[in-house]
Design an enzyme around this catalytic site. Sequence first.
Site, PDB file in Angstrom:
ATOM      1  N   ASP A   1       0.866  -1.181   0.000  1.00  0.00           N
ATOM      2  CA  ASP A   1       0.000   0.000   0.000  1.00  0.00           C
ATOM      3  C   ASP A   1       0.904   1.234   0.000  1.00  0.00           C
ATOM      4  OD1 ASP A   1      -1.558   2.177   0.741  1.00  0.00           O
ATOM      5  OD2 ASP A   1      -2.680   1.056   2.254  1.00  0.00           O
TER       6      ASP A   1
ATOM      7  N   ASN B   1      -7.028  12.675  -9.871  1.00  0.00           N
ATOM      8  CA  ASN B   1      -7.806  13.095 -11.039  1.00  0.00           C
ATOM      9  C   ASN B   1      -7.686  14.600 -11.142  1.00  0.00           C
ATOM     10  OD1 ASN B   1      -9.989  14.360  -9.514  1.00  0.00           O
ATOM     11  ND2 ASN B   1     -10.499  12.262  -8.928  1.00  0.00           N
TER      12      ASN B   1
ATOM     13  N   GLY C   1      -9.380   4.597  -5.221  1.00  0.00           N
ATOM     14  CA  GLY C   1      -8.067   3.976  -5.422  1.00  0.00           C
ATOM     15  C   GLY C   1      -6.972   4.616  -4.588  1.00  0.00           C
ATOM     16  N   VAL C   2      -5.846   4.875  -5.224  1.00  0.00           N
ATOM     17  CA  VAL C   2      -4.691   5.466  -4.554  1.00  0.00           C
ATOM     18  C   VAL C   2      -5.068   6.822  -3.948  1.00  0.00           C
ATOM     19  CG1 VAL C   2      -2.390   6.435  -4.939  1.00  0.00           C
ATOM     20  CG2 VAL C   2      -3.038   4.292  -6.060  1.00  0.00           C
ATOM     21  N   ASP C   3      -5.774   7.611  -4.714  1.00  0.00           N
ATOM     22  CA  ASP C   3      -6.198   8.952  -4.302  1.00  0.00           C
ATOM     23  C   ASP C   3      -6.982   8.899  -2.987  1.00  0.00           C
ATOM     24  OD1 ASP C   3      -6.357  11.648  -4.700  1.00  0.00           O
ATOM     25  OD2 ASP C   3      -7.903  11.575  -6.247  1.00  0.00           O
TER      26      ASP C   3
ATOM     27  N   SER D   1      -2.755   5.048 -13.798  1.00  0.00           N
ATOM     28  CA  SER D   1      -3.756   4.775 -14.856  1.00  0.00           C
ATOM     29  C   SER D   1      -4.191   3.316 -14.971  1.00  0.00           C
ATOM     30  CB  SER D   1      -3.281   5.257 -16.239  1.00  0.00           C
ATOM     31  OG  SER D   1      -3.389   6.656 -16.367  1.00  0.00           O
ATOM     32  N   THR D   2      -3.679   2.428 -14.096  1.00  0.00           N
ATOM     33  CA  THR D   2      -4.028   1.007 -14.266  1.00  0.00           C
ATOM     34  C   THR D   2      -5.231   0.576 -13.427  1.00  0.00           C
ATOM     35  OG1 THR D   2      -2.540   0.265 -12.507  1.00  0.00           O
ATOM     36  CG2 THR D   2      -1.624   0.393 -14.741  1.00  0.00           C
TER      37      THR D   2
ATOM     38  N   TYR E   1      -8.714   4.058 -14.372  1.00  0.00           N
ATOM     39  CA  TYR E   1      -8.470   4.601 -15.714  1.00  0.00           C
ATOM     40  C   TYR E   1      -8.161   3.534 -16.752  1.00  0.00           C
ATOM     41  CZ  TYR E   1      -8.748   9.456 -14.054  1.00  0.00           C
ATOM     42  OH  TYR E   1      -9.194  10.653 -13.547  1.00  0.00           O
TER      43      TYR E   1
HETATM   44  P1  ADP Z   1      -6.041   5.517 -11.936  1.00  0.00           P
HETATM   45  O1  ADP Z   1      -7.295   6.323 -11.749  1.00  0.00           O
HETATM   46  O2  ADP Z   1      -4.858   6.342 -12.377  1.00  0.00           O
HETATM   47  O3  ADP Z   1      -6.256   4.291 -12.762  1.00  0.00           O
HETATM   48  P2  ADP Z   1      -6.189   4.049  -9.374  1.00  0.00           P
HETATM   49  O4  ADP Z   1      -5.877   4.625  -8.042  1.00  0.00           O
HETATM   50  O5  ADP Z   1      -7.594   3.673  -9.669  1.00  0.00           O
HETATM   51  O6  ADP Z   1      -5.605   5.097 -10.441  1.00  0.00           O
HETATM   52  O7  ADP Z   1      -5.284   2.746  -9.600  1.00  0.00           O
HETATM   53  C1  ADP Z   1      -3.924   2.787  -9.962  1.00  0.00           C
HETATM   54  C2  ADP Z   1      -3.254   1.489  -9.508  1.00  0.00           C
HETATM   55  O8  ADP Z   1      -2.977   1.558  -8.106  1.00  0.00           O
HETATM   56  C3  ADP Z   1      -4.083   0.228  -9.693  1.00  0.00           C
HETATM   57  O9  ADP Z   1      -3.222  -0.796 -10.176  1.00  0.00           O
HETATM   58  C4  ADP Z   1      -4.580  -0.096  -8.282  1.00  0.00           C
HETATM   59  O10 ADP Z   1      -4.738  -1.490  -8.090  1.00  0.00           O
HETATM   60  C5  ADP Z   1      -3.436   0.400  -7.442  1.00  0.00           C
HETATM   61  N1  ADP Z   1      -3.776   0.800  -6.059  1.00  0.00           N
HETATM   62  C6  ADP Z   1      -4.985   1.059  -5.502  1.00  0.00           C
HETATM   63  N2  ADP Z   1      -4.844   1.425  -4.212  1.00  0.00           N
HETATM   64  C7  ADP Z   1      -3.512   1.412  -3.946  1.00  0.00           C
HETATM   65  C8  ADP Z   1      -2.705   1.681  -2.783  1.00  0.00           C
HETATM   66  N3  ADP Z   1      -3.264   2.056  -1.620  1.00  0.00           N
HETATM   67  N4  ADP Z   1      -1.357   1.556  -2.895  1.00  0.00           N
HETATM   68  C9  ADP Z   1      -0.777   1.192  -4.054  1.00  0.00           C
HETATM   69  N5  ADP Z   1      -1.471   0.919  -5.181  1.00  0.00           N
HETATM   70  C10 ADP Z   1      -2.815   1.019  -5.123  1.00  0.00           C
END
Ligand code: ADP
Length: 169
Positions: A10, A24, A32-34, A122-123, A126
């Site tokens: 994470d 975004n 997600g990450v955000d 973006s994975t 997006y």
């Molecule tokens: P985007 O909108 O750019 O696609 P996301 O946050 O939806 O960004 O996902 C980007 C990548 O990060 C995905 O592969 C997702 O599985 C991964 N991800 C989601 N949460 C976390 C986290 N807390 N730490 C690391 N990677 C994460």
Amino acid sequence: MVRITLVRGDITAEEADAVVNAANSSLLGGGGVDGAIHRRGGPEILEACRALRASHYGKGLPTGQAVATTAGRLPARWVIHTVGPVYQASGSDPSLLASCYRESLKVADELGAHTVAFPAISTGAYGWPMEEAARIAVEAVRGAGTAVDEVRFVLFDEPAYDTFARELR
Ligand code: ADP
């Protein structure tokens, strides 16, 4: 030469000078990450993002660009927010995804960051295919000419980790 390392986990738990947010363009949070960064980092990050929207980024942060804020309560000094391109089966622009990595490292250089943790931009929501996104990410970092010592890709699950590991070999 920048050293590239991989960890599975994470990104909000990473101890690094800067962690990169797959934001975004609104800069006002998402999933997600955000979502994870704002949850764990606390309200200070959102406050800084709101200030950016009220000043330099009235229309939001354009795709492929990057900007830094405080990391709030995260074990990092800065969050670098970047906006990945949405994947479209017919004609996505890989240069915009590469730009996220380059521009984030440019910001990291301006901050004097030595270690920078990136998610696989973006994975998630997006929709970019992991294999192609990993190739673009590794190529962009290798070609960036940054003063950063270590770029750490933080991959959320094993398939993502394995894909990046193959790309680095
Ligand atoms: P985007 O909108 O750019 O696609 P996301 O946050 O939806 O960004 O996902 C980007 C990548 O990060 C995905 O592969 C997702 O599985 C991964 N991800 C989601 N949460 C976390 C986290 N807390 N730490 C690391 N990677 C994460």
